[in-house]
Design a protein around this motif. Structure first.
Motif, mmCIF file in Angstrom:
data_model
loop_
_atom_site.group_PDB
_atom_site.id
_atom_site.type_symbol
_atom_site.label_atom_id
_atom_site.label_comp_id
_atom_site.label_asym_id
_atom_site.label_seq_id
_atom_site.Cartn_x
_atom_site.Cartn_y
_atom_site.Cartn_z
ATOM 1 N N SER A 621 17.141 55.285 3.151
ATOM 2 C CA SER A 621 17.071 54.412 1.990
ATOM 3 C C SER A 621 16.323 53.151 2.398
ATOM 4 N N PRO A 622 15.375 52.669 1.576
ATOM 5 C CA PRO A 622 14.702 51.413 1.910
ATOM 6 C C PRO A 622 15.664 50.257 2.135
ATOM 7 N N PHE A 623 16.794 50.282 1.428
ATOM 8 C CA PHE A 623 17.783 49.214 1.596
ATOM 9 C C PHE A 623 18.342 49.202 3.015
ATOM 10 N N VAL A 627 18.230 46.022 5.616
ATOM 11 C CA VAL A 627 19.446 45.386 6.120
ATOM 12 C C VAL A 627 19.524 45.465 7.647
ATOM 13 N N ARG A 628 19.192 46.616 8.202
ATOM 14 C CA ARG A 628 19.366 46.795 9.642
ATOM 15 C C ARG A 628 18.235 46.170 10.457
ATOM 16 N N ASN A 629 16.997 46.226 9.937
ATOM 17 C CA ASN A 629 15.855 45.827 10.750
ATOM 18 C C ASN A 629 15.273 44.468 10.388
ATOM 19 N N ARG A 630 15.571 43.961 9.185
ATOM 20 C CA ARG A 630 15.130 42.609 8.846
ATOM 21 C C ARG A 630 16.304 41.632 8.878
ATOM 22 N N LEU A 631 17.435 42.027 8.303
ATOM 23 C CA LEU A 631 18.622 41.169 8.396
ATOM 24 C C LEU A 631 19.342 41.359 9.726
ATOM 25 N N ARG A 632 19.052 42.488 10.390
ATOM 26 C CA ARG A 632 19.614 42.798 11.721
ATOM 27 C C ARG A 632 21.131 42.872 11.718
ATOM 28 N N THR A 633 21.679 43.463 10.688
ATOM 29 C CA THR A 633 23.104 43.742 10.695
ATOM 30 C C THR A 633 23.332 45.073 11.398
ATOM 31 N N ASP A 634 24.484 45.201 12.009
ATOM 32 C CA ASP A 634 24.801 46.458 12.673
ATOM 33 C C ASP A 634 26.309 46.623 12.698
ATOM 34 N N MET A 886 27.014 58.725 6.844
ATOM 35 C CA MET A 886 27.746 58.385 8.055
ATOM 36 C C MET A 886 26.914 57.449 8.932
ATOM 37 N N GLY A 887 27.537 56.368 9.368
ATOM 38 C CA GLY A 887 26.862 55.378 10.178
ATOM 39 C C GLY A 887 26.395 54.176 9.392
ATOM 40 N N TYR A 888 26.385 54.294 8.047
ATOM 41 C CA TYR A 888 25.930 53.186 7.214
ATOM 42 C C TYR A 888 27.058 52.620 6.345
ATOM 43 N N GLU A 889 28.293 53.099 6.542
ATOM 44 C CA GLU A 889 29.394 52.669 5.675
ATOM 45 C C GLU A 889 29.620 51.169 5.728
ATOM 46 N N TYR A 890 29.375 50.570 6.878
ATOM 47 C CA TYR A 890 29.649 49.142 7.037
ATOM 48 C C TYR A 890 28.748 48.272 6.177
#
Length: 896
Positions: A621-623, A627-634, A886-890
């Motif tokens: 998903s583009p979202f 979130v992960r690569n520009r906002l760097r949430t993990d 799975m892996g993106y629930e957070y």
């Protein structure tokens, strides 16, 4: 109930005895007020107010007896020692501590209720016969060591009264007792015969007609209570001292405390949710009488966590709490660094780690150092390593104190009133622990810590509040003997009133019933329940009783018929408090501003760090990619049980890299005998371990590492046997080759696992170049490489974006699946769709020049579209009603 007259006329010879400490405290406050209103300035010197058990103990100790009374924990240790050494416990018993508790309770019941110890009544049942012997042995221990249990004191005091050795008070008033046990009753009968005026005020007075409330569930019940409190207190916001006295009585404070306080905070006193004032006290309008233990206080939990960390044993979650604890010195200066280290630990946790392993791990950490914590933690472990193996509890108490002081407990911040009281209670708990020398003797560290935990987990403790609280939260029995303007009885189910019969398993039930032990029979519990109900209805003229119709799991709850006939359940309440309800009512959810994600700037492109993951996330998903690569949430790392799959994968990569760097060709591979291949692979596994696994001994230990080495050897040989079966000869050209490339405008640094030349003819004049990617995880779906459903973009990026970086064009890609469940290749190239012979061709195979060029064009178009969308700021999210993968629930909370 009418006890105010007795309190108003206290004299020096009057003793007021209460059922519980809570009732005693209330009596003292009432007496003080009445004496002050009467103009008596020396009211505090008149009379004594205490619990019945406290008075019996103090009266006996005033005789200066030779025997020493034991504290409850000493009684438990004595009983445990007797039953452990008796040889009567079952051979399969894991822990005798709980059995000792029940034996100790039966022992006390036998003395309190004068149970007839006829040996013939204790025959033919193993538990009865064992208890008969245990009682005799405990009596013998007490006589030999000149100690007494608290259950012995009434009988000892009775004998002293009959001998005329006790200074008999002029008057005794007993308040809040439904019934005395026979041992206590005999004492007061003897006092009365000796000239004392003994008055037992019945807890049953003028009974109120209760308002019965049947709530839909426990949440609705808590809301109704909160609104009831708010209704009574709202008129007195400006004059809190004039507020009526309210009581909320509950069957079990520990289970109801959380949801009840949540409801009261949100609906009655939102200010209590704000940070504490300058004195550190949250001034809520309620006071909780008990229900909590000293061990439940955060400060004490931190102390016990610290003491649980030993050189050889250290639970990872416990260490995590200690590392982040604000109760350790240096927290203020290192809190952020310690938190980041904790994240690293959670992502790199091993099995069966001890304190020494964690200390080595701190040294291996590559982030910002935590020198203060490391020094203090190392000092704590050193004391345990250099200390004596066996010590007396009093000596261990000194060690515990020294260890906690050295590590900086309870922190460097000034303590508020509640925590100052907690610290004093900890000192008292240690003093109590020191008294176990005679019962335990010298013990090892683990056993000493277990008994200290027993002390803090059984010691009732609730910090006193310094402000006036009109609302009292207390247990059913604690309310008997008190008086309030209004009362709410919570959780009045038919499993609580009457409670179920629970006779002691060590005394024949008929003997317990004959002795008058109410817990021994349903009839006794029914009569007791009726007395409790009558007493509660006498506490106030305004009584409300509630019971939920269903629990939190949806199971039906029956209401106690002892209060009368109940109405139908009221509709479930839907409210979050007046303040939030008003805000929610004003919100128009149809009106909102659309949020636009800005494009990726040139400056941001230089700092993008996601690598191939940018495109893998974008495919989901583009979202997710935004979130992960520009906002760097993990996701916050969770400890992995066993070996980390990433380490297992890296080991396979290292071993295969080292092998092919030396062997190079398929011809050389086929030249190995089975024994030679095993020996060579074993050597490369050892070399790879020197580079990786041996550096992680602190994390996994040598046993697990050796098991992993055996697994890697076996798996590598199985894979190389598969490579022997390949149809065409090959030569490995490169390993872990790094390239800086662009996919559209997005810069990436990639690393190719393996690049090889495959020869199409026997003379090795015609060849093709193929890149490999090892997959050691679960089996991958092959259609994830299709351009139309591309979710694994790594190999397509290799095939389409690095040609200009290489001397030879890439003619194909090979997905090498290397795990126990799946060994094999998936190949797409301009010459073949299979590297291993025996596979039947399929129409969808990519195995010719035309198909390969079409495949590369499709990949190119898809990857360039992903890159353009990512750079343009596309952050759309369309799950089509499905849950997050799975892996993106957070990420779900920020996608609302």
């Amino acid at each position: 109930m009418n006890f105010l007259k007795e309190l108003a006329n206290l004299t020096d010879g009057t003793v007021v005895l209460a059922s519980t400490e809570r009732v005693s405290r209330h009596m003292k406050l009432q007496a003080a007020l009445l004496q002050a209103v009467g103009g008596k300035k020396a009211w505090f010197a008149k009379g004594q107010i205490m619990t019945i058990t406290t008075w019996i103990e103090s009266a006996w100790l005033a005789l200066m007896p030779d025997e020493q009374p034991l504290f409850p924990v000493q009684e438990l240790a004595t009983v445990k020692s007797v039953i452990d050494q008796s040889g009567l416990l079952p051979a399969n018993m894991i822990s005798s501590t709980n059995a000792a508790r029940r034996v100790g309770l039966a022992y006390s019941l036998a003395y309190k209720y004068h149970v007839a110890m006829d040996v013939d009544r204790f025959r033919f049942k193993e538990e009865f016969e064992a208890f008969y012997q245990w009682k005799a042995q405990i009596d013998a221990v007490c006589a030999a060591k000149q100690v007494v249990f608290r259950a012995h004191l009434p009988a000892l005091l009775l004998k002293a009264i009959q001998r005329g050795e006790v200074a008999v008070p002029g008057r005794i008033v007993i308040v809040g007792m439904i019934q005395l046990n026979p041992a206590e009753q005999a004492v007061f009968d003897a006092l009365q015969m000796a000239g004392c005026d003994v008055t037992m005020i019945s807890p049953e007075g003028a009974k109120a007609s209760p308002r019965l409330v049947r709530s839909q569930n426990s949440a609705s019940e808590m809301l109704e209570i909160a609104q009831w409190v708010g209704t009574h207190l709202k008129p007195f916001v400006e004059t809190p001292h004039a507020a009526p006295s309210l009581a909320i009585v509950v069957p079990d404070i520990r289970s109801i405390k959380g949801p009840l306080l949540d409801a009261l905070s949100l609906h009655t006193s939102p200010g209590s949710l704000l940070p504490a004032g300058l004195d550190g006290e949250v001034r809520a309008p309620w006071d909780i009488s008990s229900g909590a233990t000293l061990g439940s206080r955060p400060m004490i939990r931190a102390a016990m966590d610290i003491l649980c960390l030993t050189p050889d044993k250290a639970d990872p979650e416990t260490f995590s709490r200690v590392l982040r604890s604000r109760w350790i010195a240096g927290h203020q200066g290192e809190s952020s660094k310690r938190a980041l280290m904790d994240v690293w630990f959670r992502d790199n946790m091993g099995l069966n780690m001890g304190g020494k392993d964690f200390l080595r791990a701190i040294a291996a950490y590559k982030g910002e150092a935590v020198p203060d914590f490391r020094k203090r933690f190392g000092g704590l472990l050193e004391k345990l390593m250099n200390g004596e193996v066996n010590r007396y509890p009093s000596e261990w108490a000194d060690h515990f104190t020294e260890a906690l002081t050295d590590i900086g407990w309870p922190g460097q911040s000034a303590l508020d009133s509640a925590n100052f009281q907690t610290l004093n209670a900890w000192g008292e708990a240690l003093s109590l622990f020191r008294t176990l020398d005679a019962q335990l003797g010298t013990v090892q560290y683990d056993r000493a810590l277990a008994w200290l935990r027993e002390v803090v987990e059984t010691r009732q403790f609730q910090p006193r509040i310094s402000h006036l609280a009109p609302v009292s939260i207390l247990g059913y029995e604690d309310a008997i003997g008190l008086s309030f303007d209004a009362l709410w009885v919570v959780g009045a189910s038919n499993t609580v009133l009457p409670g179920r019969a629970e006779p002691s398993p060590f005394i024949p039930t008929d003997l317990q019933i004959d002795a008058g032990i109410v817990e021994a029979s349903s009839e006794g519990m029914l009569a007791y329940g009726q007395s409790v109900v009558a007493a509660l209805l006498s506490v106030s003229s305004d009584v409300t009783v509630s019971c939920a119709s269903h629990n939190e799991k949806g199971a039906a709850i029956g209401a106690s018929e002892l209060f009368g006939s109940w109405p139908e359940p009221a509709p479930a309440m839907e409210t979050k408090g007046d303040f939030l309800d008003e805000l929610m009512g004003q919100l128009d959810r149809d009106v909102f501003d659309t949020e636009h994600v800005p494009p990726v700037s040139e400056l941001e492109l230089t700092d993008i760090k996601g690598g191939v993951r940018i495109f893998k996330d974008y495919a989901e998903s583009p979202f997710f990619s935004f979130v992960r690569n520009r906002l760097r949430t993990d996701v916050f790392p969770e400890p992995i049980v066993g070996l980390d799959p990433r380490i297992q994968g890296t080991m396979i990569h290292l071993v295969l890299e080292k092998f092919w760097k030396e062997v190079r060709t398929s011809k050389a591979l086929k030249a190995f005998t089975q024994d030679e291949l095993f020996s060579v692979v074993e050597g490369y596994v050892h070399a790879a371990s020197e580079q990786l696994l041996y550096k992680l001994v602190w994390r996994y230990g040598m046993k697990l590492i050796k098991l992993e080495q055996r697994r890697v050897v076996t798996l590598t040989i199985e894979w190389l046997e598969l490579e022997k079966a390949r149809e065409l000869e090959f030569e490995v050209l490169g390993f872990e080759e790094r390239h800086d490339i662009f996919v559209g405008d997005v810069p990436l640094t990639i690393s190719i696992d393996r690049r090889e030349r495959i020869f199409l003819d026997a003379e090795q004049r015609v060849s093709r170049v193929v890149v490999h990617d090892y997959k050691t995880g679960q089996e991958m779906r092959i259609n994830s490489l299709n351009a139309s459903s591309l979710t694994e973009p790594q190999l397509p990026i290799y095939a389409t974006k690095i040609d200009s970086k290489l001397a030879d064009a890439i003619d194909g890609i090979a997905l090498a699946q290397v795990n126990q469940k799946s060994l094999g290749y998936h190949t797409r190239s301009n010459f073949s769709a299979s590297l291993v012979s025996g596979r039947r061709p399929r129409d969808e195979d990519v195995d010719s020049e035309d198909k390969w060029e079409l495949q590369k064009d499709a990949w190119n178009n898809r990857l360039d579209a992903m890159s353009a969308g990512f750079v343009a700021g596309n952050a759309s999210l369309d799950l089509r009603g499905k849950a997050f993968p799975m892996g993106y629930e957070y990420i779900a909370p920020i996608a609302r």
